[in-house]
Design an enzyme around this catalytic site. Structure first.
Site, PDB file in Angstrom:
ATOM      1  N   ASP A   1       0.775  -1.212  -0.001  1.00 53.98           N
ATOM      2  CA  ASP A   1      -0.048   0.078  -0.163  1.00 53.98           C
ATOM      3  C   ASP A   1       0.901   1.113  -0.247  1.00 53.98           C
ATOM      4  OD1 ASP A   1      -2.557   1.290   0.166  1.00 53.98           O
ATOM      5  OD2 ASP A   1      -1.889   1.945   2.113  1.00 53.98           O
TER       6      ASP A   1
ATOM      7  N   GLU B   1      14.293 -15.063   0.705  1.00 56.05           N
ATOM      8  CA  GLU B   1      14.922 -16.177   1.532  1.00 56.05           C
ATOM      9  C   GLU B   1      14.007 -17.433   1.601  1.00 56.05           C
ATOM     10  OE1 GLU B   1      14.892 -14.154   5.456  1.00 56.05           O
ATOM     11  OE2 GLU B   1      16.132 -12.570   4.642  1.00 56.05           O
TER      12      GLU B   1
END
Length: 555
Positions: A206, A258
């Site tokens: 956002d 990751e």
């Protein structure tokens, strides 16, 4: 879910936006929730979407319907629990659907533990350094620190009893974080890991363009008016689209990397030019960004072609796919935008209609726009209800409006409630299957009585319905080797007609002119937004064709 050497899923995906309050109510309180989403997963699978983007579900006082987050690691009790969220992710994956929640990094709720600690600690405290607190101007500090204005109307500053002012680019209940503080960076990277570890496939970011503010917080200055016929130019702004924001997202990209499984980000980033937007999706930053130039384009062939060309060129230059968006939870639904002869007026993300609505015109153009967007190279976002042809609800009573824009603008801006009315699923009367049959609570926003004709139940099996058009288009999009990510080649057409080829053997034609357009004689119709009669495409209609030996136009 992706196999080795396959292109990442997000380059071609159809992502369905779930505005959680309005999608499906599982517990009968009149507000949508996680239980409701879980109950409708078979519908989403039958529709043919690849992923769902869920508007904020975090713990929140709901001052801005979830975009004021008080705890990023908890689910608001209005929607469910973290355990239910984990169940939703697991069940969605069983259906082959990925889950992309919203994350809100520009601001928190004023009820967030950090902000409450800042208020308690007082001026000059370390706790206030995580937000943007400043002394006021004038002899008594009674004037705001600068002239910035809130996106929801009024000043972007609120003064506290202790004399300090704090910045909120949105509602006063949404204080802006200071991304110069290392705690802010560390906290959000940890939040990302918290949810990635629970199986989510990405995040919609956002206000991705708003996190960094210019040093010294200088006043806003008048922006030059665009010059007709000249390319748009980037104009430096003190709190939108600062270059420094990309360092934040480089760190986020490392966090996503990751985890296995093509985790991705999509940026809500409003930028002056396609070049500025492309900066958000370079190889080491975010993966994709919403294409607001396409959303705000009027129903005009030349304008749409320019947007498509600019988007593909600039995003392709950094190796990113384009995204195509027609509507979302912040703008007037596109059947109601397209259903007016005027183009309407855009001021940033805000749209004001121009002229009376012609519903038949709007839905005709919306059907054609669906085939256009789903045929373009890249990924597509479908806002819940657009597959039903839902219009904007423009006559909501003032007494039920809840968007903070309505109050903050002194009832001059109706806000965004009209595109957020709960979905109609079945039946002849409200709540149209949105809530369980035994529910006594009314939907949080009232549904028009005429929506019984637009329910999923009413449209299912009707070959002329908008829903079945979307289902057919998504089936073809998934099956046809030409569709999804890739390239296109424009074909020679008269003014007002768009036609492009995607290999192997696929052509999309959209007739935005006032005259019928004869289709190539060696083509076979795969799907049309309306029936094609005598090989002629009508005005405001679109068609997908299977075709051979078509030469692209000269660039």
């Amino acid at each position: 879910m992706s196999q080795p050497n396959e292109a990442p899923w997000w380059r071609s995906a159809v992502i369905y936006q779930v505005y959680i309050r309005s999608f499906a109510d599982g517990n009968g309180d009149g507000v949508g929730d996680i239980a409701g989403i879980r109950s409708r997963l078979p519908y989403l699978k039958s529709l043919g979407v690849d992923a769902i983007w869920i508007n904020p579900w975090f713990k929140s006082p709901q001052a801005d319907h979830g975009y004021d987050v008080s705890d990023y690691r908890a689910i608001d009790e209005l929607f469910g629990t973290v355990a239910e969220a984990e169940q939703l992710v697991a069940e969605a994956h069983q259906h082959g659907i990925r889950v992309v929640p919203d994350i809100v990094p520009n601001h928190t709720s004023d009820q967030h533990a950090w902000f409450r600690a800042a208020l308690a600690a007082g001026p000059g405290s370390p706790e206030r350094e995580r937000y943007i607190f400043r002394p006021g101007l004038g002899p008594d500090g009674t004037l705001p620190p600068n002239n910035w204005v809130s996106e929801f109307g009024g000043p972007a500053w609120t003064r506290l009893p202790d004399g300090d002012w704090y910045l909120h680019l949105f509602a006063p209940e949404q204080p802006d974080l200071d991304w110069n503080h290392p705690d802010v960076h560390a906290e959000f990277e940890d939040v990302l890991r918290f949810w990635f570890g629970r199986g989510v496939d990405g995040f919609r970011v956002d206000v991705a363009h708003g996190l960094v503010k210019a040093p010294g917080l200088p006043d806003l200055t008048p922006r030059p008016d665009p010059v007709p016929g000249e390319p748009r130019r980037h104009v430096d702004h003190p709190h939108w689209d600062r270059d420094e924001v990309h360092d934040i997202f480089r760190a986020w990209r490392k966090v996503a990397d990751e985890f296995p499984g093509d985790r991705c980000f999509v940026a809500e980033a409003w930028a002056d030019t396609p070049e500025r937007l492309a900066a958000y999706v370079r190889a080491d930053t975010l993966h994709t960004a919403f294409n607001f130039d396409f959303l705000t384009a009027s129903w005009d062939a030349e304008e749409l072609r320019t947007v498509v060309d600019d988007s593909l060129a600039m995003l392709g230059a950094v190796g990113a796919p384009a995204t195509w968006v027609l509507s979302n939870h912040d703008v007037v639904r596109h059947p109601s935008r397209y259903g007016r002869r005027g183009a309407g007026h855009w001021a940033g993300a805000r749209y004001a209609p121009d002229g009376p609505l012609d519903p038949a015109l709007g839905i005709r153009r919306a059907r054609a726009a669906a085939l256009l967007s789903l045929a373009l190279p890249g990924s597509v976002y479908v806002y819940q209800g657009e597959e039903l042809g839902l219009p904007e609800v423009e006559d909501l009573p003032e007494s039920v409006r809840q968007d903070p824009m309505w109050e903050r603008t002194g009832h001059t801006d109706p806000g965004r409630d009209g595109c957020r009315v709960p979905l109609p699923w079945s039946g002849r009367r409200t709540p149209f299957g949105f809530s369980p049959d035994e529910a006594t609570a009314e939907p949080w926003l009232p549904q028009p009585a005429g929506w019984h004709e637009l329910t999923v139940e009413a449209q299912t099996g009707d070959p002329a319905s908008v829903l079945e058009l979307y289902r057919a288009a998504l089936r073809l999009r998934r099956a046809h080797p030409a569709l999804g990510d890739g390239t296109l080649a424009w074909l020679d057409t008269p003014p007002g007609v768009l036609a492009f080829r995607r290999d192997p053997g696929f052509v999309c034609v959209v007739n935005l002119s006032a005259a019928p357009y004869p289709l190539p004689g060696d083509s076979r119709v795969l799907l049309g937004s309306a029936p094609v009669e005598d090989g002629v495409l009508g005005t405001d209609h679109a068609v997908w064709l299977e075709i051979q030996d078509v030469q692209p136009s000269t660039p």
